[in-house]
Design a protein around this motif. Structure first.
Motif, mmCIF file in Angstrom:
data_model
loop_
_atom_site.group_PDB
_atom_site.id
_atom_site.type_symbol
_atom_site.label_atom_id
_atom_site.label_comp_id
_atom_site.label_asym_id
_atom_site.label_seq_id
_atom_site.Cartn_x
_atom_site.Cartn_y
_atom_site.Cartn_z
ATOM 1 N N GLN A 1 2.283 9.407 -5.897
ATOM 2 C CA GLN A 1 2.802 10.749 -5.607
ATOM 3 C C GLN A 1 3.931 11.124 -6.571
ATOM 4 O O GLN A 1 4.027 12.260 -7.017
ATOM 5 N N LEU A 2 4.796 10.145 -6.876
ATOM 6 C CA LEU A 2 5.890 10.419 -7.815
ATOM 7 C C LEU A 2 5.361 10.750 -9.204
ATOM 8 O O LEU A 2 5.849 11.642 -9.878
ATOM 9 N N SER B 1 0.834 -1.206 0.000
ATOM 10 C CA SER B 1 0.000 0.000 0.000
ATOM 11 C C SER B 1 0.865 1.250 0.000
ATOM 12 O O SER B 1 0.611 2.202 -0.745
ATOM 13 N N ALA B 2 1.886 1.255 0.857
ATOM 14 C CA ALA B 2 2.784 2.403 0.946
ATOM 15 C C ALA B 2 3.538 2.606 -0.369
ATOM 16 O O ALA B 2 3.712 3.744 -0.829
ATOM 17 N N LEU B 3 3.970 1.513 -0.963
ATOM 18 C CA LEU B 3 4.680 1.590 -2.238
ATOM 19 C C LEU B 3 3.795 2.184 -3.319
ATOM 20 O O LEU B 3 4.211 3.071 -4.069
ATOM 21 N N GLN B 4 2.539 1.721 -3.379
ATOM 22 C CA GLN B 4 1.623 2.225 -4.391
ATOM 23 C C GLN B 4 1.305 3.696 -4.164
ATOM 24 O O GLN B 4 1.236 4.481 -5.109
ATOM 25 N N ALA B 5 1.137 4.090 -2.899
ATOM 26 C CA ALA B 5 0.876 5.498 -2.588
ATOM 27 C C ALA B 5 2.070 6.364 -2.997
ATOM 28 O O ALA B 5 1.895 7.452 -3.556
ATOM 29 N N LEU C 1 2.328 11.950 -9.882
ATOM 30 C CA LEU C 1 1.650 13.250 -9.811
ATOM 31 C C LEU C 1 2.636 14.407 -9.770
ATOM 32 O O LEU C 1 2.399 15.458 -10.358
ATOM 33 N N SER C 2 3.760 14.223 -9.073
ATOM 34 C CA SER C 2 4.714 15.316 -8.938
ATOM 35 C C SER C 2 5.446 15.577 -10.232
ATOM 36 O O SER C 2 5.958 16.684 -10.458
ATOM 37 N N LYS C 3 5.516 14.594 -11.113
ATOM 38 C CA LYS C 3 6.214 14.775 -12.381
ATOM 39 C C LYS C 3 5.339 15.532 -13.384
ATOM 40 O O LYS C 3 5.842 16.239 -14.242
ATOM 41 N N ASN C 4 4.039 15.384 -13.265
ATOM 42 C CA ASN C 4 3.126 16.028 -14.223
ATOM 43 C C ASN C 4 2.899 17.434 -13.886
ATOM 44 O O ASN C 4 2.731 18.239 -13.367
#
Length: 91
Positions: A85-86, A77-81, A88-91
């Motif tokens: 985020q990674l 779950s933590a990995l997917q979250a 989203l932050s790139k876009n």
């Protein structure tokens, strides 16, 4: 003895329907109860609901789900979250 009902129970028809849905979601259906418990634990972990994490971790152990399965569920779950985020932050 006071019944442990959610705060929204009996407040509105939608609250009552939500309570029935919540109760029904915990029963075996297309998905078995173990899978549903791990999904609930996953969602609780990602959403950061500590009370929910405790509840579903306890439920999982009572259902015979191992600590290793719980740990792996939370880590995935933590990995997917983090991945989300990674991206989203790139876009």
């Amino acid at each position: 003895m006071k019944e442990n009902k959610p705060w929204y129970s009996g407040q509105t028809p939608i609250g009552d329907a939500f309570e029935r849905l919540f109760d029904t979601a915990g029963n075996k259906s297309v998905l078995d109860i173990k899978t549903k418990t791990l999904i609930r634990l996953t969602a609780s972990s990602v959403l950061g609901c500590n009370q929910c994490i405790k509840k579903y971790s306890k439920d999982a152990l009572m259902q015979g789900i191992s600590e290793q399965e719980i740990t792996e569920t939370v880590l995935i779950s933590a990995l997917q979250a983090a991945e989300a985020q990674l991206i989203l932050s790139k876009n």
